[in-house]
Design an enzyme around this catalytic site. Structure first.
Site, short mmCIF file in Angstrom:
data_model
loop_
_atom_site.label_atom_id
_atom_site.label_comp_id
_atom_site.label_asym_id
_atom_site.label_seq_id
_atom_site.Cartn_x
_atom_site.Cartn_y
_atom_site.Cartn_z
N CYS A 150 0.87 -1.18 0.00
CA CYS A 150 0.00 0.00 0.00
C CYS A 150 0.91 1.24 0.00
CB CYS A 150 -0.98 -0.02 1.17
SG CYS A 150 -0.30 0.45 2.78
N CYS A 183 3.34 1.45 2.83
CA CYS A 183 4.51 0.57 2.76
C CYS A 183 5.65 1.32 2.04
CB CYS A 183 4.22 -0.69 1.95
SG CYS A 183 3.00 -1.79 2.63
N CYS A 231 -1.47 -2.03 6.26
CA CYS A 231 -1.79 -3.32 5.63
C CYS A 231 -0.93 -4.45 6.18
CB CYS A 231 -1.65 -3.22 4.11
SG CYS A 231 0.04 -3.18 3.52
N CYS A 248 2.98 20.50 -6.79
CA CYS A 248 3.22 21.17 -8.06
C CYS A 248 2.46 22.48 -8.21
CB CYS A 248 2.99 20.25 -9.24
SG CYS A 248 1.32 19.71 -9.40
#
Lengths: 98, 392
Positions: free
Chosen positions: B289, B292, B366, B306
């Site tokens: 995920c 991670c 997760c 941006c």
């Protein structure tokens, strides 16, 4: 700077102000840690953006050697050799910009 | 030498392998391909469950896509076993050595109470609209039906969401949800192609709705002119199959990630910055995920966003359409998705790199000791502040 071999380092856009706009630079070193020290010697200030004070890679940055994340290898102790390609990938948020 | 139709049919039948319903049903259960060679109007009344429809006139040109192994069994049927007998001859001429004729055809199959179904049919307008999809064996009518049944939620109707939404609408994604609290303004026009100059000032979700409906009236559009929060995210996501992350800030990205993990929904991720973009699909446990990969957001002074740093106008088109492609592939269940791979794109050098992403077993979202509620998570927006990391 070490002369153990030339590694290509891909510099992401947010860090190119340190490299004079270069997106690919060469650096030497036998490990990621040495490579980052080498980058710092050439481009002062860049080290802090990639690693914490203790030398570990910052949690919003990933470093890849030939496409493999060094977190899954040996972290900053991961060995590199001449011809390797090291990618520095920071978290980016841009997308839907008002 | 056959002298009339009846003679020719008898002769043809005698030269091929004919099977009865029981033999055919055994083969069907083993996964042997069934080819229905009848006419469209017959097929619409019902066909053998699991069969593929190839009109007799297209049999030679399309059969290899459905049954690539010419030595493996393939069952062909029509209404009563006559047209399919001649079809078998055509397959033998193509090199098929084990093509079998269902001797009683669909009529006998149906009255024997064997499995059949009424295919959902397309209108003539839809047949023309999606004809290029129908020609792709990987999509076909069944795939197009899947697309029409798929519900995709677009988070952000901006740079990434705009091009993706247009193509997803054109492809016939049946339901598109749009989440954005913003209004169209003139600085959007350089890249946000779902919006038009005469719609400046309109809510982006309404502008995008107009764009979608003018491309494809098949699409049901749901709009949410709001900002995602942990109070509304689970309710909104619950009604969708695939979540498209085209947001511009880290708070939303972590929130989208966490909600997708909790609800087990694929998260189609893209981000852009100046001349560079990233795209991947997060869908644990098949891959990692977002947490991670990036356990924490950057501190505000290092957050690249941006809005201040600029972005090449075409870049969100490239990345947004990679995301749209992943969305369609997942909806169809074809190909190999970007799960576990990050595609990093540099527009200045026109280079793509693929980076391998792994799950972190210690991931708080997760991993083995996962969070099960959003209540205790702080979502702080670190974007849109001082992009010192980004400033040139």
């Amino acid at each position: 700077m070490s002369t153990t071999g030339t590694v290509t380092v891909l510099i992401p856009a947010p860090l190119r102000r340190f490299t004079g706009g270069e997106s690919k630079v060469s650096s030497g070193g036998s490990s990621i840690a040495e490579l980052i020290d080498g980058l710092e010697a050439s481009y002062p200030g860049i080290r802090d953006k990639i690693v914490e004070d203790d030398g570990e890679i910052r949690r919003f940055v990933n470093v890849f050697v030939n496409g493999q994340n060094v977190r899954k290898l040996d972290g900053v102790a991961t060995q590199v050799k001449a011809g390797d390609e090291v990618g520095i990938v920071p978290a980016m948020a841009g997308g839907s910009v008002a | 030498m056959a002298t009339n139709y009846r003679d020719l049919l008898d002769k043809t039948r005698s030269e091929i392998v004919n099977i009865d319903n029981d033999q055919a049903e055994r083969l069907r259960r083993e996964g042997v391909p069934f080819i229905d060679v009848r006419e469209q109007d017959e097929v619409e009344q019902g066909m053998i469950d699991g069969a593929t429809y190839i009109p007799r006139s297209f049999l030679e040109s399309r059969i290899e896509n459905v049954a690539p192994d010419k030595d493996a069994p393939v069952v062909v049927y029509c209404a009563g076993g006559a047209r399919s007998a001649f079809a078998i001859k055509a397959l033998e001429a193509l090199g098929y050595s084990n093509a079998l004729n269902l001797s009683g055809g669909f009529n006998s199959w149906k009255i024997s109470d064997l499995p059949w179904r009424v295919p959902q049919s397309f209108t003539p307008e839809q047949r023309r609209r999606y004809s290029r999809h129908f020609l792709l064996p990987e999509v076909g009518e069944a795939g197009q039906r899947k697309l029409l049944d798929t519900k995709v939620l677009m988070i952000g109707a901006g740079g990434l969401g705009s091009p993706a939404t247009l193509y997803l609408a054109a492809a016939g994604i049946g339901t598109i949800g749009l989440v954005d609290d913003d209004l169209v303004d003139d600085s959007n026009m350089q890249r946000q192609v779902a919006h038009t100059t005469d719609r400046i000032g309109m809510p982006k979700v309404e502008s995008a709705r107009i764009a979608i409906e003018s491309i494809n009236p098949d699409v049901v559009v749901n709009t949410y002119q709001t900002r995602l929060s942990k109070e509304n995210v689970l309710d909104i996501f619950a009604g969708y199959d695939i979540i498209f992350d085209g947001t511009d800030n880290f708070a939303s990205r972590y929130l989208i990630n966490d909600a997708c993990v909790l609800l087990d929904k694929p998260n189609i991720h893209g981000s852009i910055f100046r001349f560079e973009g990233q795209a991947t699909v997060f869908h644990p446990p098949a891959g990692p995920c977002y947490r991670c990969l990036f356990p924490d957001p950057p501190p505000p002074e290092l957050a690249p966003n941006c809005a201040e740093a600029g972005v090449l106008g075409v870049l969100p088109g490239t990345i947004g359409l990679i995301q749209a492609t992943e969305t369609i592939k997942i909806a169809l269940g074809i190909g190999e998705s970007l799960v576990g791979r990050l595609l990093a794109y540099d527009a200045l050098y026109q280079e793509f790199r693929e980076l391998k992403l792994d799950r972190d077993p210690a991931c708080p979202m997760c991993g083995d000791n996962r969070i099960t509620s959003l209540d205790d998570i702080e979502y702080t927006d670190v974007g849109c502040l001082i992009p010192a990391f980004a400033a040139d």
